[in-house]
Design an enzyme around this catalytic site. Sequence first.
Site, PDB file in Angstrom:
ATOM      1  N   ASP A  48     113.220 -23.199  25.146  1.00  0.00           N
ATOM      2  CA  ASP A  48     113.628 -23.612  26.402  1.00  0.00           C
ATOM      3  C   ASP A  48     115.112 -23.508  26.199  1.00  0.00           C
ATOM      4  OD1 ASP A  48     113.546 -24.860  28.824  1.00  0.00           O
ATOM      5  OD2 ASP A  48     113.865 -26.994  28.123  1.00  0.00           O
ATOM      6  N   HIS A  80     115.932 -14.914  30.291  1.00  0.00           N
ATOM      7  CA  HIS A  80     114.611 -14.733  29.770  1.00  0.00           C
ATOM      8  C   HIS A  80     114.779 -13.358  28.947  1.00  0.00           C
ATOM      9  CE1 HIS A  80     113.055 -18.006  31.810  1.00  0.00           C
ATOM     10  NE2 HIS A  80     113.290 -17.465  33.108  1.00  0.00           N
ATOM     11  N   LEU A 108     101.299 -13.030   9.257  1.00  0.00           N
ATOM     12  CA  LEU A 108     101.653 -13.854  10.351  1.00  0.00           C
ATOM     13  C   LEU A 108     100.662 -13.991  11.314  1.00  0.00           C
ATOM     14  CD1 LEU A 108     103.858 -16.235  11.248  1.00  0.00           C
ATOM     15  CD2 LEU A 108     104.893 -14.482  12.190  1.00  0.00           C
TER      16      LEU A 108
END
Length: 247
Positions: free
Chosen positions: A24, A41, A136
Amino acid sequence: MSLAGLLEEVRARPLPQHVAIIMDGNGRWAKARGLPRTEGHRRGADTVERIARFVAKEKLFPYLTVFAFSTENWDRPKNELDFLFSLLEEFARTRWEELRKNGVQLRILGDPSPFPKSLREALDHAVAQTAGGQNLVFTVALNFGGRWDVLSAARRAMELARSGKLAPEELSLEKFRELLPGGALPDPDLIIRTGGHQRLSNFFLFEAAYTEFYFTKTLWPDFTEEELLLALKDFQGRTRNFGKVRA
Ligand code: IPE
Ligand code: IPE
Ligand code: MG
């Protein structure tokens, strides 16, 4: 302390299995610089890749999940949504090779059906191309919400009941967990939220029953590898009781 020093310190103690991040603060990062929210963004996308690459390269922990688009984010202005979708598509199209090179297995968690077709295709392609990644499991939560997750499991349970495959009394917590879309991952041990708010915003609900939380004021585009290690160090200093009395 240097990054190498921190790494060594964090490695000396038990690490979590699954870390999830609520990314955020992109909009505020841009606003503080007089830039459009979309620029935040764009910078945020660079941060995600940097953090995922670091975790995979260092084999810090096996599951990393990032919350990229919530079921409530549809209520944002159309130009911001269009930008986010094109950014995600660009991310999927241009970065899967780099992810694959680093042994990252990309997964999507959430309902992709309302997204533009070209975005869905780019995501499917990136997921398929990285399916063999061993370092991962990197899950991007897209059009995900904790309530949607629980509702999806409830619907699946009802379907099983309707077709006679599951009786109500056979629905245990373990079975219900298996039916959650988010249940394909181990429960998150640690949820990090950047951007200063101390809330879940409908991220993992069922799965976060015993999750530890780390909140930081750092805005997502400014989040660093060093701060990730500091969050892990903080996590390592906590006592997790799971409702029991300590031995
Ligand atoms: C998080 O950053 C990214 C998404 C929810 C897509 P925000 O866009 O919420 O940034 P702030 O909270 O407005 O600063
Ligand atoms: C949480 O951020 C969702 C994501 C990071 C994808 P929001 O910015 O949407 O959360 P609220 O609205 O401040 O609670
Ligand atoms: Mg926000």
